[in-house]
Design a protein around this motif. Structure first.
Motif, mmCIF file in Angstrom:
data_model
loop_
_atom_site.group_PDB
_atom_site.id
_atom_site.type_symbol
_atom_site.label_atom_id
_atom_site.label_comp_id
_atom_site.label_asym_id
_atom_site.label_seq_id
_atom_site.Cartn_x
_atom_site.Cartn_y
_atom_site.Cartn_z
ATOM 1 N N GLY A 102 0.799 -1.214 0.000
ATOM 2 C CA GLY A 102 0.000 0.000 0.000
ATOM 3 C C GLY A 102 0.832 1.265 0.000
ATOM 4 O O GLY A 102 2.069 1.246 0.070
ATOM 5 N N GLU A 103 0.129 2.378 -0.009
ATOM 6 C CA GLU A 103 0.783 3.678 -0.126
ATOM 7 C C GLU A 103 1.588 4.051 1.107
ATOM 8 O O GLU A 103 2.716 4.543 1.001
ATOM 9 C CB GLU A 103 -0.288 4.748 -0.401
ATOM 10 N N LYS A 104 1.037 3.789 2.297
ATOM 11 C CA LYS A 104 1.745 4.156 3.529
ATOM 12 C C LYS A 104 3.047 3.378 3.685
ATOM 13 O O LYS A 104 4.070 3.914 4.099
ATOM 14 C CB LYS A 104 0.844 3.923 4.745
ATOM 15 N N TRP A 105 2.997 2.093 3.353
ATOM 16 C CA TRP A 105 4.210 1.277 3.442
ATOM 17 C C TRP A 105 5.266 1.806 2.471
ATOM 18 O O TRP A 105 6.447 1.891 2.803
ATOM 19 C CB TRP A 105 3.869 -0.180 3.120
ATOM 20 N N ALA A 106 4.839 2.169 1.265
ATOM 21 C CA ALA A 106 5.775 2.704 0.269
ATOM 22 C C ALA A 106 6.413 3.995 0.754
ATOM 23 O O ALA A 106 7.613 4.230 0.558
ATOM 24 C CB ALA A 106 5.043 2.933 -1.051
#
Length: 491
Positions: free
Chosen positions: A367-371
């Motif tokens: 997901g975006e937060k992990w990226a």
């Protein structure tokens, strides 16, 4: 100070991830167990640190069990074909046994070299239904990554996601262009012929002062056989067929490719790897200042950045002003390049009874937060384009590593290397005959005929007995330094 800022940023992002998940997970109080198996050979602590810690913090009701092939080591799984236990199973074989076993893992972490073999046994669940059901956003995933992931399967569906990836670009030394009086700098989407013509103009000097135009690996000591790869892989030229039973090098296509590259080496446009080291960075053609352009992996930029940062402390080193453009390609295969890598493929076992939780892990980790949290990595890029950023804030054309390029079709020879342990001899024969071309002992045609003939003798011997000893006279070289690199070179 910089490390402290990054740490604080990581904690802030992690906190927001946890907060976002808290309300959603309040009703999920029943403890669940998610079994994750890794084929990487890393220990459990590494897997947890890299892949599961944040997920567990954000999902307190989910307990993650980590299984690594390293922990099993091929000893606890009986192989009926090997009653005395003398044959040690590969990590891939162990993984497939686990996936089909009585208590199978839900999620598997794989390398790109393993996924096709696992897909061939229908052991992975397609992800498209879960992506559509949860409205998981794939629009920001780098097209190169998404299309490469789809290419692993014959039906074009997604069976794995990868939060990170690696690739190559053509790096160039701006000062060496000035020194050679060349004002035409490299640009994206050049052809190999255009780059070689430019490299010729950059080649000058004699003896120890000679400057080469280009290196296809930046470390020419690996040998010409290895250096060929980025050039011939997009042309789908292989040493032998998919069964590893017949050589395929005595062809006009191989002859054209070898003629081009060997002539560049004879003309000293490409280094030959015979430069004796004189300084701490002489192992690298680009860092040593020997070549004006080189194909480099994204992870190699960290070495360059560290060298520039500590230039005053490195004897004989001059800080390099550099930039990157896309790896050149062929007109018949525009944008098709080699060396796209995935070392963190995440997939769901088709036999998992915990599909929704398994998908939750993939959704979270890709997901975006992990990226955003992992975007500071110095050795690989995150798959979400929005969070790809130059290392240490250095301004360069980072898009050259992923924009308008496509993965060259991969020749999956890992099964052959597992089953035919002496097939590496073909590499060594090739290294020897390529050197004979460079030293004018043989013509390209003569060398390829010899490679084909000797290679077929080896393949026939291996076909009769996969563990047969190979006659050393077929592959030993008179030159003790003329050894094939210790890598599987793609068939």
């Amino acid at each position: 100070m910089k490390k402290m800022v990054i740490t604080l940023l990581s904690l802030t992002i992690a906190g927001s991830m946890l907060a976002a998940c808290t309300n959603k997970a309040e009703s999920d109080t029943t403890e669940q167990v998610l079994r994750i198996a890794s084929a990487f050979g890393n220990d459990e602590d590494f897997i947890r640190e890299q892949y599961t810690q944040l997920f567990e913090l954000a999902n307190e009701n989910i307990k993650v069990e980590v299984i690594t092939t390293e922990n099993i080591g091929g000893k606890s799984i009986e192989d009926p074909s090997d009653p005395d236990g003398s044959k040690v199973k590969s990590s891939l074989d162990i993984m497939m046994d686990l996936m089909e076993g009585p208590n199978p893992p839900d999620v598997v972490l794989l390398g790109a070299e393993q996924i096709k073999a696992i897909l061939s046994k229908n052991l992975l669940a397609p992800l498209d239904a879960q992506i559509n059901k949860t409205k998981f956003d794939t629009t920001d995933i780098v097209p190169l990554v998404l299309e490469s992931l789809k290419s692993f399967s014959e039906d074009g569906q997604l069976y794995a996601l990868s939060p990170t990836f690696n690739s190559s670009a053509l790096i160039y030394n701006k000062q060496m262009f000035i020194d050679a009086g060349v004002t035409d700098l490299p640009r994206d989407n050049m052809t190999w012929d255009e780059v070689f013509a430019l490299a010729k103009r950059l080649t000058h000097g004699d003896g120890a002062d000679h400057k080469y135009g280009i290196s296809l690996s930046s470390q020419s000591n690996d040998g010409m056989l290895y250096e060929l790869q980025p050039y011939i892989q997009p042309l789908q030229l292989h040493m032998y067929d998919e069964l590893g039973e017949k050589m395929t090098v005595d062809t006009p296509q191989w002859q054209d490719a070898i003629t081009t590259l060997s002539q560049l080496q004879k003309d000293k446009i490409i280094p030959s790897g015979d430069n004796p080291p004189k300084g701490p960075l002489d192992y690298d053609d680009f860092l040593s200042g020997r070549v004006a352009m080189a194909i480099v992996n994204y992870g190699q930029l960290e070495q360059l950045n560290n060298a520039n940062k500590n230039a005053d402390a490195i004897k004989g080193y001059t800080k390099i002003d550099w930039d990157t453009v896309t790896v050149p390609s062929f007109p018949e295969a525009p944008g098709v390049v080699a060396n796209i890598g995935f070392n963190s493929l995440m997939a769901i076992n088709a036999k998992s009874t915990n599909l929704e939780t398994a998908w939750k892990f993939l959704e979270f980790s890709n997901g975006e937060k992990w990226a955003q949290l992992k975007s500071h990595s110095t050795y690989q890029m995150v798959a979400r384009k929005k969070y790809i950023q130059p290392q240490l804030g250095i301004d360069f054309n980072i898009a050259a590593f992923y924009n308008n390029i496509k993965q060259a079709p991969m020749f999956d020879n890992n099964k052959l290397y597992r089953e035919k342990t002496n097939i590496w001899v073909i590499d060594q024969i090739g290294q020897n005959i390529l050197q004979d071309i460079i030293t004018n002992k043989k013509s390209v045609k003569e060398a390829l005929v010899e490679w084909e003939t000797k290679g077929n003798l080896v393949l026939q011997k291996i076909k009769e007995n996969p563990n047969a000893e190979i006659d050393p006279s077929l592959y030993q070289s008179d030159d003790p330094n003329n050894q094939a690199p210790g890598v599987h070179w793609g068939g």
